[in-house]
Design an enzyme around this catalytic site. Structure first.
Site, PDB file in Angstrom:
ATOM      1  N   HIS A  71       0.832  -1.206   0.000  1.00 38.98           N
ATOM      2  CA  HIS A  71       0.000   0.000   0.000  1.00 38.98           C
ATOM      3  C   HIS A  71       0.866   1.255   0.000  1.00 38.98           C
ATOM      4  CE1 HIS A  71       0.450   0.933   4.357  1.00 38.98           C
ATOM      5  NE2 HIS A  71       0.358  -0.363   4.563  1.00 38.98           N
ATOM      6  N   ASP A  73      -0.209   4.410   1.036  1.00 36.92           N
ATOM      7  CA  ASP A  73      -0.583   5.439   2.002  1.00 36.92           C
ATOM      8  C   ASP A  73       0.079   5.228   3.355  1.00 36.92           C
ATOM      9  OD1 ASP A  73      -2.251   3.139   2.240  1.00 36.92           O
ATOM     10  OD2 ASP A  73      -3.673   4.249   3.448  1.00 36.92           O
ATOM     11  N   ASP A 103       5.988   1.234   7.580  1.00 39.37           N
ATOM     12  CA  ASP A 103       4.639   0.872   7.136  1.00 39.37           C
ATOM     13  C   ASP A 103       4.198   1.751   5.969  1.00 39.37           C
ATOM     14  OD1 ASP A 103       2.202  -0.381   7.073  1.00 39.37           O
ATOM     15  OD2 ASP A 103       1.427   0.561   8.881  1.00 39.37           O
ATOM     16  N   GLU A 133      -5.188   2.078   2.612  1.00 38.23           N
ATOM     17  CA  GLU A 133      -5.097   0.899   3.465  1.00 38.23           C
ATOM     18  C   GLU A 133      -5.236   1.253   4.931  1.00 38.23           C
ATOM     19  OE1 GLU A 133      -3.354  -2.211   6.018  1.00 38.23           O
ATOM     20  OE2 GLU A 133      -2.654  -0.149   5.798  1.00 38.23           O
ATOM     21  N   GLU A 134      -4.802   2.464   5.311  1.00 38.35           N
ATOM     22  CA  GLU A 134      -4.733   2.836   6.724  1.00 38.35           C
ATOM     23  C   GLU A 134      -6.047   3.392   7.269  1.00 38.35           C
ATOM     24  OE1 GLU A 134      -2.411   1.963   8.483  1.00 38.35           O
ATOM     25  OE2 GLU A 134      -0.498   2.006   7.424  1.00 38.35           O
ATOM     26  N   GLU A 162       3.873  -6.120   3.958  1.00 39.44           N
ATOM     27  CA  GLU A 162       3.761  -5.557   5.303  1.00 39.44           C
ATOM     28  C   GLU A 162       5.041  -5.836   6.098  1.00 39.44           C
ATOM     29  OE1 GLU A 162       1.630  -3.715   6.832  1.00 39.44           O
ATOM     30  OE2 GLU A 162      -0.154  -3.751   5.557  1.00 39.44           O
ATOM     31  N   HIS A 337       3.645   3.277  12.548  1.00 36.87           N
ATOM     32  CA  HIS A 337       2.837   4.406  13.030  1.00 36.87           C
ATOM     33  C   HIS A 337       3.523   5.202  14.144  1.00 36.87           C
ATOM     34  CE1 HIS A 337      -1.081   2.159  11.623  1.00 36.87           C
ATOM     35  NE2 HIS A 337      -0.135   2.205  10.699  1.00 36.87           N
TER      36      HIS A 337
END
Length: 363
Positions: A71, A73, A103, A133-134, A162, A337
């Site tokens: 992903h 984003d 991430d 995705e987030e 991931e 994150h």
């Protein structure tokens, strides 16, 4: 538009991708940059775009096809861009620090570099870079593209980039959110015996949740840990009113041995004494998929013992299509994150080496 040079290698590409802000909902610039890089450097790929999701495929007539996805984003930036090089204070390793490094733009960089480089792989390849995705799963660019162009996602095996510390994490837990409602009877707080306090009723339920011991369930040789937790609570009318309603939001992480329906039944039974249990979000897990022949070859190429993925990931979407899927990418998921998100340079390089080596011989 930012220019990306996949030939610079996955480490340089990680820095370049991270320095293109792409918080969920703002992926247009990075999707444009990836699309331009593919157009300039990868004539061997047929590229289809769906919104800010890109699907790039080889058509070499190989007997098997592998889908590899990541992903674009990230979660919101917090003074952690542009990226910078540093030495990890805990491990002493050279790292790249900044939003998205873990991430999962290091994984995206590995994928984009190899997508351009590998013109004659042993299997046909479908490379996928997707948006949203987030955020809520119904906004997922991967899910949207699968609905719009399902024929582009046929594959014998899938890898999701991931962060997994450069090892293989098989499958994933499922996730369920439910709203559990306790009701009562309003009354003046000075005459509380005239009412029934819904918040007090919730206290008994919360005690039971606190005492809950989650199961450890082995699925195809990997141990998954479940969890059932209160994540939000709402109740109360005014400072002098006995409340007649209390809502508790709970999250259940369930092993992939359970179907979504079975997980919902577990939650309903656990809260059978509540007045209402409403399932508000439910995504099934994915079995490890390590018994697939391609998966076994990939495990050998990576050279580390696979473990279970406890969090939910988009391997679930591939699993729902009948495609065995695993998680594999550089970066420690525990730093995803975080404001000090950082990925080891050596791990980016080793992940690229392992994937390159396997794709040259798989089949």
């Amino acid at each position: 538009m930012p220019l990306l040079d996949p030939s610079a290698g996955p480490v340089a590409l990680t820095r370049a991708l991270c320095d293109i802000p792409s918080v969920s909902g703002d992926e247009r610039a990075i999707a444009d940059a990836v699309e331009a890089a593919l157009a300039a450097h990868a004539p061997h790929l047929q590229v289809v775009r769906d919104g800010d999701t890109l699907i790039a495929r080889t058509e070499l007539g190989r007997a098997r096809r592998v889908a590899i996805a990541g992903h674009l984003d990230t979660v919101p930036i917090n003074d952690n861009l542009p990226v910078r090089d540093e030495i990890d204070p805990e491990t002493g390793e050279a790292c790249i620090r900044g939003r998205g490094t873990v991430d999962m733009k290091a994984g995206v960089a590995v994928q984009l570099a190899l997508a351009v480089e590998l013109t004659d792989p042993a299997v046909d390849l479908t490379w996928i870079w997707y948006d949203h995705e987030e955020v809520a799963s119904d906004l997922s660019g991967l899910g949207r593209a699968m609905r719009h162009r399902p024929e582009l996602f046929a594959a014998d095996f899938a890898i999701l980039g991931e962060p997994s510390n450069g090892t293989i994490e098989g499958g994933c837990n499922g996730t369920l959110r439910a709203r559990v409602t306790l009701t009562g009877t309003r009354a003046h707080a000075a005459r509380s015996w005239m009412g029934v306090n819904a918040i007090h009723r919730a206290g008994l339920l919360l005690d039971r949740l606190a005492a809950f011991e989650p199961e450890r369930i082995v699925v195809d040789g990997l141990e998954y840990r479940e969890g059932l937790n209160a994540v939000r609570i709402e109740g109360g009318v005014a400072g002098n009113v006995i409340p007649d309603r209390c809502d508790i939001e709970v999250n259940y992480r369930f092993a992939p041995s359970r179907t979504a329906e079975e997980a919902a039944e577990v939650v309903r039974e656990f809260f059978a004494d509540a007045d209402e249990v409403e399932i508000v979000d439910l995504a099934p897990g994915a079995r490890p998929g390590l018994d697939a022949p391609l998966a076994q070859g990939f495990v050998a190429a990576v050279g580390a013992v696979p473990t279970a993925k406890f969090g939910w990931t988009d391997v679930s979407r591939f699993s729902a299509l009948g495609i065995p899927a695993v998680n594999f990418g550089p970066g420690n998921a525990m730093l995803a994150h975080a404001d000090d998100e950082r990925v080891p340079v050596a791990q980016i390089e080793s992940a690229a080496d392992a994937l390159r080596s396997w794709l040259a011989t798989a089949g």
